[in-house]
Scaffold this motif. Structure first.
Motif, PDB file in Angstrom:
ATOM      1  N   GLU A  73       0.844  -1.193   0.000  1.00  0.00           N
ATOM      2  CA  GLU A  73       0.000   0.000   0.000  1.00  0.00           C
ATOM      3  C   GLU A  73       0.882   1.247   0.000  1.00  0.00           C
ATOM      4  O   GLU A  73       1.841   1.345   0.772  1.00  0.00           O
ATOM      5  N   GLY A  74       0.546   2.181  -0.874  1.00  0.00           N
ATOM      6  CA  GLY A  74       1.318   3.409  -0.985  1.00  0.00           C
ATOM      7  C   GLY A  74       2.351   3.390  -2.091  1.00  0.00           C
ATOM      8  O   GLY A  74       2.911   4.438  -2.422  1.00  0.00           O
ATOM      9  N   ASP A  75       2.616   2.213  -2.689  1.00  0.00           N
ATOM     10  CA  ASP A  75       3.602   2.146  -3.770  1.00  0.00           C
ATOM     11  C   ASP A  75       3.061   2.815  -5.023  1.00  0.00           C
ATOM     12  O   ASP A  75       1.881   2.633  -5.384  1.00  0.00           O
ATOM     13  N   ASN A  76       3.915   3.551  -5.698  1.00  0.00           N
ATOM     14  CA  ASN A  76       3.582   4.096  -7.015  1.00  0.00           C
ATOM     15  C   ASN A  76       3.948   3.068  -8.074  1.00  0.00           C
ATOM     16  O   ASN A  76       5.047   2.503  -8.046  1.00  0.00           O
ATOM     17  N   VAL A  77       3.051   2.817  -9.001  1.00  0.00           N
ATOM     18  CA  VAL A  77       3.274   1.789 -10.021  1.00  0.00           C
ATOM     19  C   VAL A  77       3.082   2.384 -11.408  1.00  0.00           C
ATOM     20  O   VAL A  77       2.417   3.406 -11.575  1.00  0.00           O
ATOM     21  N   LYS A  78       3.685   1.705 -12.384  1.00  0.00           N
ATOM     22  CA  LYS A  78       3.601   2.119 -13.779  1.00  0.00           C
ATOM     23  C   LYS A  78       2.677   1.178 -14.547  1.00  0.00           C
ATOM     24  O   LYS A  78       2.499   0.015 -14.177  1.00  0.00           O
ATOM     25  N   ALA A  79       2.107   1.675 -15.628  1.00  0.00           N
ATOM     26  CA  ALA A  79       1.239   0.848 -16.462  1.00  0.00           C
ATOM     27  C   ALA A  79       2.026  -0.361 -16.979  1.00  0.00           C
ATOM     28  O   ALA A  79       3.151  -0.232 -17.460  1.00  0.00           O
ATOM     29  N   GLY A  80       1.426  -1.557 -16.855  1.00  0.00           N
ATOM     30  CA  GLY A  80       2.065  -2.781 -17.304  1.00  0.00           C
ATOM     31  C   GLY A  80       2.941  -3.444 -16.260  1.00  0.00           C
ATOM     32  O   GLY A  80       3.428  -4.565 -16.490  1.00  0.00           O
ATOM     33  N   GLN A  81       3.139  -2.808 -15.123  1.00  0.00           N
ATOM     34  CA  GLN A  81       3.982  -3.384 -14.075  1.00  0.00           C
ATOM     35  C   GLN A  81       3.266  -4.567 -13.424  1.00  0.00           C
ATOM     36  O   GLN A  81       2.072  -4.520 -13.145  1.00  0.00           O
ATOM     37  N   THR A  82       4.003  -5.644 -13.175  1.00  0.00           N
ATOM     38  CA  THR A  82       3.426  -6.820 -12.521  1.00  0.00           C
ATOM     39  C   THR A  82       3.185  -6.520 -11.047  1.00  0.00           C
ATOM     40  O   THR A  82       4.103  -6.105 -10.334  1.00  0.00           O
ATOM     41  N   LEU A  83       1.948  -6.732 -10.607  1.00  0.00           N
ATOM     42  CA  LEU A  83       1.563  -6.420  -9.228  1.00  0.00           C
ATOM     43  C   LEU A  83       1.399  -7.673  -8.382  1.00  0.00           C
ATOM     44  O   LEU A  83       1.725  -7.666  -7.194  1.00  0.00           O
ATOM     45  N   GLY A 228      -0.329   4.760 -11.361  1.00  0.00           N
ATOM     46  CA  GLY A 228      -1.132   5.108 -10.191  1.00  0.00           C
ATOM     47  C   GLY A 228      -0.435   4.720  -8.904  1.00  0.00           C
ATOM     48  O   GLY A 228       0.766   4.430  -8.871  1.00  0.00           O
ATOM     49  N   ARG A 229      -1.226   4.711  -7.842  1.00  0.00           N
ATOM     50  CA  ARG A 229      -0.703   4.386  -6.515  1.00  0.00           C
ATOM     51  C   ARG A 229      -1.599   3.314  -5.891  1.00  0.00           C
ATOM     52  O   ARG A 229      -2.829   3.379  -5.995  1.00  0.00           O
ATOM     53  N   ILE A 230      -0.956   2.331  -5.263  1.00  0.00           N
ATOM     54  CA  ILE A 230      -1.702   1.270  -4.591  1.00  0.00           C
ATOM     55  C   ILE A 230      -2.343   1.846  -3.329  1.00  0.00           C
ATOM     56  O   ILE A 230      -1.654   2.412  -2.467  1.00  0.00           O
ATOM     57  N   GLN A 231      -3.654   1.703  -3.237  1.00  0.00           N
ATOM     58  CA  GLN A 231      -4.391   2.220  -2.092  1.00  0.00           C
ATOM     59  C   GLN A 231      -4.725   1.132  -1.076  1.00  0.00           C
ATOM     60  O   GLN A 231      -4.635   1.353   0.126  1.00  0.00           O
ATOM     61  N   VAL A 232      -5.138  -0.038  -1.578  1.00  0.00           N
ATOM     62  CA  VAL A 232      -5.584  -1.113  -0.678  1.00  0.00           C
ATOM     63  C   VAL A 232      -4.973  -2.434  -1.137  1.00  0.00           C
ATOM     64  O   VAL A 232      -4.965  -2.732  -2.331  1.00  0.00           O
ATOM     65  N   ARG A 233      -4.452  -3.184  -0.194  1.00  0.00           N
ATOM     66  CA  ARG A 233      -4.023  -4.564  -0.445  1.00  0.00           C
ATOM     67  C   ARG A 233      -5.058  -5.460   0.211  1.00  0.00           C
ATOM     68  O   ARG A 233      -5.049  -5.671   1.419  1.00  0.00           O
ATOM     69  N   ALA A 234      -5.998  -5.949  -0.600  1.00  0.00           N
ATOM     70  CA  ALA A 234      -7.177  -6.631  -0.064  1.00  0.00           C
ATOM     71  C   ALA A 234      -6.949  -8.115   0.191  1.00  0.00           C
ATOM     72  O   ALA A 234      -7.781  -8.752   0.844  1.00  0.00           O
ATOM     73  N   ALA A 235      -5.878  -8.695  -0.323  1.00  0.00           N
ATOM     74  CA  ALA A 235      -5.630 -10.124  -0.141  1.00  0.00           C
ATOM     75  C   ALA A 235      -4.134 -10.355   0.061  1.00  0.00           C
ATOM     76  O   ALA A 235      -3.304  -9.541  -0.353  1.00  0.00           O
ATOM     77  N   GLN A 236      -3.813 -11.471   0.703  1.00  0.00           N
ATOM     78  CA  GLN A 236      -2.421 -11.791   1.012  1.00  0.00           C
ATOM     79  C   GLN A 236      -2.009 -13.064   0.291  1.00  0.00           C
ATOM     80  O   GLN A 236      -2.845 -13.833  -0.208  1.00  0.00           O
ATOM     81  N   ALA A 370      10.247   5.027  -9.052  1.00  0.00           N
ATOM     82  CA  ALA A 370       8.897   4.668  -9.497  1.00  0.00           C
ATOM     83  C   ALA A 370       8.135   3.889  -8.452  1.00  0.00           C
ATOM     84  O   ALA A 370       6.931   4.013  -8.320  1.00  0.00           O
ATOM     85  N   ASN A 371       8.821   3.071  -7.641  1.00  0.00           N
ATOM     86  CA  ASN A 371       8.134   2.222  -6.674  1.00  0.00           C
ATOM     87  C   ASN A 371       8.249   2.749  -5.255  1.00  0.00           C
ATOM     88  O   ASN A 371       7.945   2.058  -4.293  1.00  0.00           O
ATOM     89  N   ALA A 372       8.752   3.993  -5.118  1.00  0.00           N
ATOM     90  CA  ALA A 372       8.907   4.538  -3.766  1.00  0.00           C
ATOM     91  C   ALA A 372       7.567   4.820  -3.138  1.00  0.00           C
ATOM     92  O   ALA A 372       6.682   5.391  -3.757  1.00  0.00           O
ATOM     93  N   SER A 373       7.393   4.424  -1.906  1.00  0.00           N
ATOM     94  CA  SER A 373       6.134   4.672  -1.201  1.00  0.00           C
ATOM     95  C   SER A 373       6.136   6.083  -0.651  1.00  0.00           C
ATOM     96  O   SER A 373       7.178   6.697  -0.429  1.00  0.00           O
ATOM     97  N   ALA A 374       4.957   6.628  -0.404  1.00  0.00           N
ATOM     98  CA  ALA A 374       4.832   7.944   0.194  1.00  0.00           C
ATOM     99  C   ALA A 374       5.355   7.894   1.618  1.00  0.00           C
ATOM    100  O   ALA A 374       5.224   6.894   2.322  1.00  0.00           O
ATOM    101  N   PRO A 375       5.994   8.985   2.108  1.00  0.00           N
ATOM    102  CA  PRO A 375       6.510   8.985   3.481  1.00  0.00           C
ATOM    103  C   PRO A 375       5.406   8.703   4.475  1.00  0.00           C
ATOM    104  O   PRO A 375       4.254   9.092   4.299  1.00  0.00           O
ATOM    105  N   ALA A 376       5.776   7.998   5.543  1.00  0.00           N
ATOM    106  CA  ALA A 376       4.772   7.612   6.531  1.00  0.00           C
ATOM    107  C   ALA A 376       4.232   8.814   7.277  1.00  0.00           C
ATOM    108  O   ALA A 376       3.070   8.854   7.648  1.00  0.00           O
ATOM    109  N   SER A 377       5.067   9.810   7.522  1.00  0.00           N
ATOM    110  CA  SER A 377       4.615  10.987   8.257  1.00  0.00           C
ATOM    111  C   SER A 377       5.025  12.243   7.498  1.00  0.00           C
ATOM    112  O   SER A 377       6.023  12.881   7.821  1.00  0.00           O
ATOM    113  N   ALA A 378       4.258  12.555   6.438  1.00  0.00           N
ATOM    114  CA  ALA A 378       4.567  13.720   5.633  1.00  0.00           C
ATOM    115  C   ALA A 378       4.034  14.966   6.326  1.00  0.00           C
ATOM    116  O   ALA A 378       2.999  14.922   7.004  1.00  0.00           O
ATOM    117  N   PRO A 379       4.709  16.109   6.191  1.00  0.00           N
ATOM    118  CA  PRO A 379       4.195  17.347   6.800  1.00  0.00           C
ATOM    119  C   PRO A 379       2.894  17.775   6.172  1.00  0.00           C
ATOM    120  O   PRO A 379       2.611  17.435   5.025  1.00  0.00           O
TER     121      PRO A 379
END
Length: 385
Positions: A73-83, A228-236, A370-379
């Protein structure tokens, strides 16, 4: 005191009704004015809303077990990237079986082709025998005619004529048998050609099964349909999902907008393409430029969470303002949907924007992986694009 007449009572009721209507309308206008930020000129219409974006669910096409989930969750992904990758052991077994069926059908087709060639050779052989029998019949017919003449002249005994006649009948029977063999061989060719058609159909059916299974194998690798950005990881990993089971949800950060509501008097003066300014509650010091891309053609009730009780009695028009995708691309890692704020629309194209709504953006961040997640505690100031 004199009693009131029915006419006077009806007139009094009418006055009270019109008074109540005037109070309701006035209260609605005053309520909207109270919600509108103070200090803005009449040329600016305002409404509150939240940042939204296009959501996409990444789901399985067929049921199966999740083998790997490659993003968080929070990873930025590119079109066609394997998720994510589904377990394909059963599909691979089905593919092997289908490929074996293709080989079996091809072998059966080759056997039928060889049989067809044999049938065609049989027709050629039978046709040659017919020609041979026809030549023999012609010879025997001539011998029979000569024997008949010689017997009539007394040079040969009558039994010679009987022998010649028997040979003639035998030659005719042999010719008929040869012709039957030709007809039988040709019928066999027709039957074999039908078998070859069936064998070819079996090959095509098996190949279609291979293609279908290969498509299922390709669909077992879940890829991002867009940036886009991954918002929810609904399954493990290890979970078993049915067909259409959601694994991930992602948001398209190139399509971010705010939906808000305006009263009829303001919405009627807002045109598609009108300039807008967005101010987020989390970063009120920044003003984000936007453009109106949608104005509802039909009025609707304002949601209860947006306006006061008095204002909810009025019909409002939904308006949507989009942020420029190029601007969003510059602040991808800082964009966060769901944030509340105010949208301001200039309903008078000739009127200037007030100084407090002049565009003001945060310092442009450095490029991120490209795959960097958003900071956990951004100002808080980094929450606005």
């Amino acid at each position: 005191m004199s009693e009131s007449t029915p006419a006077s009572r009806a007139k009094l009721r009418q006055i009270l009704i019109w008074g109540a209507v005037a109070l309701a309308v006035g209260g609605g206008v005053l309520g909207w004015q109270r919600l509108k930020p103070q200090g803005l000129p009449p040329s600016i219409a305002s409404g509150n809303g939240r940042l939204e974006a296009t959501d996409t669910d990444i789901a399985t096409k067929t049921g199966g077990r999740i083998k790997q989930v490659l993003v968080r969750e929070g990873d930025n992904v590119k079109a066609g990237q394997t998720l994510a990758i589904m377990d394909t052991a059963l599909l691979e077994a089905d593919l092997a079986r289908a490929q074996a069926q293709v080989r079996q059908a091809q072998q059966a087709s080759a056997t039928v082709d060889a049989l067809l060639a044999q049938r065609q050779q049989a027709v050629t052989t039978a046709s040659a025998q017919v020609a041979q029998r026809e030549a023999q019949l012609a010879l025997v017919s001539k011998e029979y005619q000569r024997a008949k003449e010689l017997v009539a002249q007394g040079f040969l005994p009558p039994q010679k004529l009987d022998e010649a006649n028997a040979q003639l009948q035998g030659a005719r029977a042999a010719l008929s048998a040869a012709r039957s063999q030709v007809a039988e061989a040709r019928t066999a060719i027709t039957t074999t050609e039908s078998q070859r058609t069936e064998a070819q159909s079996a090959i095509e059916t098996a190949q279609a099964s291979v293609k279908r299974i290969e498509a299922d194998l390709a669909d077992a690798t879940l890829k991002a349909p867009r940036d886009g950005r991954i918002q929810v990881r609904a399954a493990q990993e290890g979970e078993v999902l049915g067909g259409g089971g959601r694994v991930l949800s992602m948001v398209d950060l190139s399509d971010v907008y705010m939906t808000f509501f305006l009263p009829e008097t303001a919405a009627g003066r807002v045109a598609i393409g009108s300039e807008a300014r967005l101010v987020l509650d989390a970063a009120p010091q920044y003003v984000i430029p936007a453009k109106v891309t949608f104005v509802a053609s039909v009025a609707q009730f304002t949601p209860k969470t947006v306006e006061t009780a008095v204002e909810r009695q009025k019909l409002m028009f939904k308006v949507r303002a989009h942020i420029d995708p190029q601007l969003l691309a510059r602040y991808t890692n800082q964009v966060k949907t769901g944030m509340p704020g105010m949208a301001h629309v200039r309903i008078d194209a000739n009127a200037p924007w007030p100084e407090k709504l002049a565009v003001k953006l945060p310092a442009e961040p450095a490029p991120a992986p490209a795959n960097a997640s958003a900071p956990a505690s951004a100002p808080a100031t980094a929450s606005a694009p």
